[in-house]
Design an enzyme around this catalytic site. Structure first.
Site: not given
Ligand SMILES: [Zn+2]
Length: 374
Positions: A189, A273, A326, A329, A345, A348, A355
């Site tokens: 990243d 990316e 995330c 999850c 998150c 979760c 990063d």
């Molecule tokens: Zn999550």
């Protein structure tokens, strides 16, 4: 395959003069040819057939009138014609690029390109033989292997007044594709401060001396802006800034080479990316820092180093929400701001470096794309 080597060049006084003449002559014929083309274009731009009929000028046309053009390497002049043709074609392909511009002594790079014809460019001992110039001293910090053939050379004079030669070589190389192992797939990243964070959570930090040199560059640039225009001091300061600037550039390049080498040795596939740096720096107002960060240069180095070993780079679509998802999850947080350094998150309760989370997502997306390719 092609590869370029860049070395420092140490011309003697006479050779310096000839380089100066060649840079000037290349600029001169480029501008002459451009002026003619511009006239013709203005005259016939509404009439494509007429425009096609017109025969473009060549450097030879100017030699009778400007005899001194005969003193310099004629291939350098021929390459100026090719450069102009490229600029011209680009303009016709995409008008947004704009009509080719005249070259200026102060704004454009002092450089010329010449080609190897019948071994007229060769390295012997610690010298390189160049057309018209003879043997010039060169520092070969790397050896060019025997199976690599010199195609062309570009000689340039940096604003620091140092001379460089970039040697383009060609060679045959059969590369066996590597069968990648899942544990040897990495996600990267990009970020401005660290260059990147990888999917193992490792950040590539720029070395301290590089940061110090950057700070110094900034200080000296400030001093320069305060010098009186046209004064002796200003000229001295300008040279000083140019030298530090060059040092910073070289230092960054070394670092990018080193990091890309490390990764290419260690991993089989690297997912990154697909960022459009220019658009990104414009729309996010990062300005120059993004360009200076060298991400584009880094990915170029990484790509050829990987490909050279039968490995690969995978570009993940820039619209893939690598930062906003995330990794635990799959919850997507659309409200994530650039200033949020931690990923928290809601679903979760996963807390992770932003990063690091993004790099893990890029790795996963890379694996998905790999399966699609297979
Ligand atoms: Zn999550």
């Amino acid at each position: 395959m092609n590869k370029a080597y860049k070395f420092r060049l140490y011309p003697n006084k006479e050779q310096e003069i000839l380089f100066g003449k060649t840079f000037g002559s290349v600029r001169f014929v480029y501008n002459k040819m451009l002026a003619e083309r511009k006239d013709v274009y203005e005259k016939f731009k509404e009439d494509k057939e007429e425009l096609k009929k017109y025969k473009h000028p060549t450097p030879a046309k100017y030699k009778p009138e400007f005899e001194w053009l005969k003193e310099v390497d004629s291939l350098a002049l021929a390459n100026a014609q090719l450069d102009l043709q490229t600029a011209y074609n680009n303009f016709f392909r995409d008008k947004k690029i704009g009509f080719p511009k005249f070259k200026s002594k102060h704004e454009d790079r002092n450089s010329y390109t010449t080609n190897n014809v019948n071994n007229n460019i060769r390295i012997e001992d610690k010298k390189i033989k160049l057309p018209k110039l003879g043997y010039a001293r060169v520092i070969l910090h790397r050896q060019i292997p025997d199976n690599q053939v010199i195609k062309s050379c570009t000689i340039s004079k940096a604003p620091s007044e140092k001379y460089y030669i970039s040697i383009l070589v060609e060679f045959e190389e059969k590369v066996q594709p590597v069968k990648h192992k899942e544990e040897n797939i990495l996600g990267l990243d990009f970020d401005i401060k660290n260059l990147y964070t990888d999917s193992q959570g490792v950040k590539a930090e720029y070395p301290k001396f590089y940061r110090k040199a950057l700070e110094k560059l900034h200080r000296e640039q400030c001093k320069l802006s305060k010098c009186v225009k046209g004064s002796k001091n200003r000229n001295k300061q300008r040279l000083k800034v140019a030298r530090i600037h060059e040092k910073v550039t070289n230092c960054r390049k070394d670092f990018l080479h080193k990091k890309s080498r490390e990764l290419a040795n260690k991993y089989d596939v690297i997912a990154i990316e697909d960022l459009n740096m220019k658009a990104m720096s414009q729309c996010l107002n990062f300005g120059k820092s993004v360009m200076d960060n060298g991400w584009g240069m880094f990915t170029t180095f990484l790509r050829y180093k990987l490909e050279f070993e039968g490995k690969k780079i995978i570009k993940v679509d820039k619209w893939y929400p690598s930062s906003k998802k995330c990794n635990e999850c799959g919850e997507v947080n659309k409200e994530l701001k650039l200033s949020d350094k931690e990923w928290i998150c809601k679903s979760c309760k996963n807390i992770i470096d932003r990063d690091y989370n993004a790099a893990k997502n890029l790795r996963e997306e890379g694996i998905r794309l790999l399966h699609l390719m297979a």
